[in-house]
Write a protein that holds these residues in place. Structure first.
Motif, PDB file in Angstrom:
ATOM      1  N   PRO A  55      -4.332  13.097  -4.074  1.00 41.46           N
ATOM      2  CA  PRO A  55      -4.635  12.000  -3.223  1.00 41.46           C
ATOM      3  C   PRO A  55      -4.719  12.508  -1.637  1.00 41.46           C
ATOM      4  CG  PRO A  55      -2.433  11.907  -4.359  1.00 41.46           C
ATOM      5  CD  PRO A  55      -3.131  13.297  -4.659  1.00 41.46           C
ATOM      6  N   GLY A  56      -5.886  11.513  -0.985  1.00 38.78           N
ATOM      7  CA  GLY A  56      -5.993  11.881   0.352  1.00 38.78           C
ATOM      8  C   GLY A  56      -6.272  10.622   0.906  1.00 38.78           C
ATOM      9  N   PRO A  57      -6.275  10.746   2.506  1.00 43.47           N
ATOM     10  CA  PRO A  57      -6.648   9.643   3.322  1.00 43.47           C
ATOM     11  C   PRO A  57      -8.086   8.991   3.066  1.00 43.47           C
ATOM     12  CG  PRO A  57      -6.415  11.448   4.674  1.00 43.47           C
ATOM     13  CD  PRO A  57      -5.844  11.836   3.196  1.00 43.47           C
ATOM     14  N   GLY A  58      -9.181   9.616   2.522  1.00 40.30           N
ATOM     15  CA  GLY A  58     -10.477   9.425   2.244  1.00 40.30           C
ATOM     16  C   GLY A  58     -10.684   9.223   0.883  1.00 40.30           C
ATOM     17  N   GLU A  60      -9.541  10.372  -3.571  1.00 42.13           N
ATOM     18  CA  GLU A  60      -8.880  11.618  -4.221  1.00 42.13           C
ATOM     19  C   GLU A  60     -10.068  12.951  -4.019  1.00 42.13           C
ATOM     20  OE1 GLU A  60      -6.792   9.697  -8.363  1.00 42.13           O
ATOM     21  OE2 GLU A  60      -9.028  10.301  -8.325  1.00 42.13           O
TER      22      GLU A  60
END
Length: 184
Positions: A55-58, A60
């Protein structure tokens, strides 16, 4: 100093061992046939690729974890056996699907060719522990065949994990007068 180094190494090992992730993927099996004739296609490469997601801010981010390949037999049948994948990637999880690419020279590539059927959801997957029949269309023109060679495996997949697949792509490229794929 040696004792301090030993302690640091032991701490590192104990923390990193806790970060191991293990996932077992099911068997995948089926048959590859010609769309028109319904005849089995011997020697088609079947490549299964397994991924982890982070998971990331932008959104997956997908990361390669492992791959397996095989060739279809004289009856057009294949089996990718169950595979236990281990990785050391904290804060990631395994994608529950294996993603497939199926290629035979002079035929459309699964899942990229528009006439290949059936198509499973998510795109490029196969059902687990279920016999499937994949129909590949014979390509009739040089332009169609050139377009089909773009189904090469991603460059981050180690050559030895996709050797049979790459060998078939190279054979098709050579027969079309194109360059061969370069892999380390």
């Amino acid at each position: 100093m040696k004792i301090l180094t030993l302690i640091i190494n032991l701490l590192f090992l104990s923390f990193s061992m806790g970060c191991a992730m293990v996932h077992t993927y099911s068997d995948y099996y089926g048959k590859v046939i010609d769309t028109e004739t319904k005849e089995p296609l011997e020697g088609a490469a079947v490549l299964a690729v397994y991924y982890t997601k982070q998971p990331g801010p932008g959104g997956e981010v997908t990361h390669y974890a492992d791959a397996q390949e095989t060739l279809t037999d004289k009856n057009g049948e294949f089996k990718i056996p169950s595979n236990t994948v281990t990785t050391f990637r904290p804060l990631q999880y395994f994608d529950s699907y294996a993603y497939f690419t199926i290629f035979k020279p002079e035929y459309g590539c699964y899942p990229y060719h528009k006439v290949v059927k059936p198509m499973f959801v998510p795109n490029g997957t196969l059902p687990k522990n279920q016999y499937v029949i994949i129909e590949l269309p014979r390509l009739k023109t040089r332009a169609e065949r050139i377009d089909s060679t773009h189904c090469s495996p991603d460059s981050y997949i180690p050559y030895l994990k996709a050797k049979k697949f790459i060998d078939l792509i190279n054979r098709e490229n050579k027969s079309l007068g194109l360059g061969i794929e370069k892999y380390e």
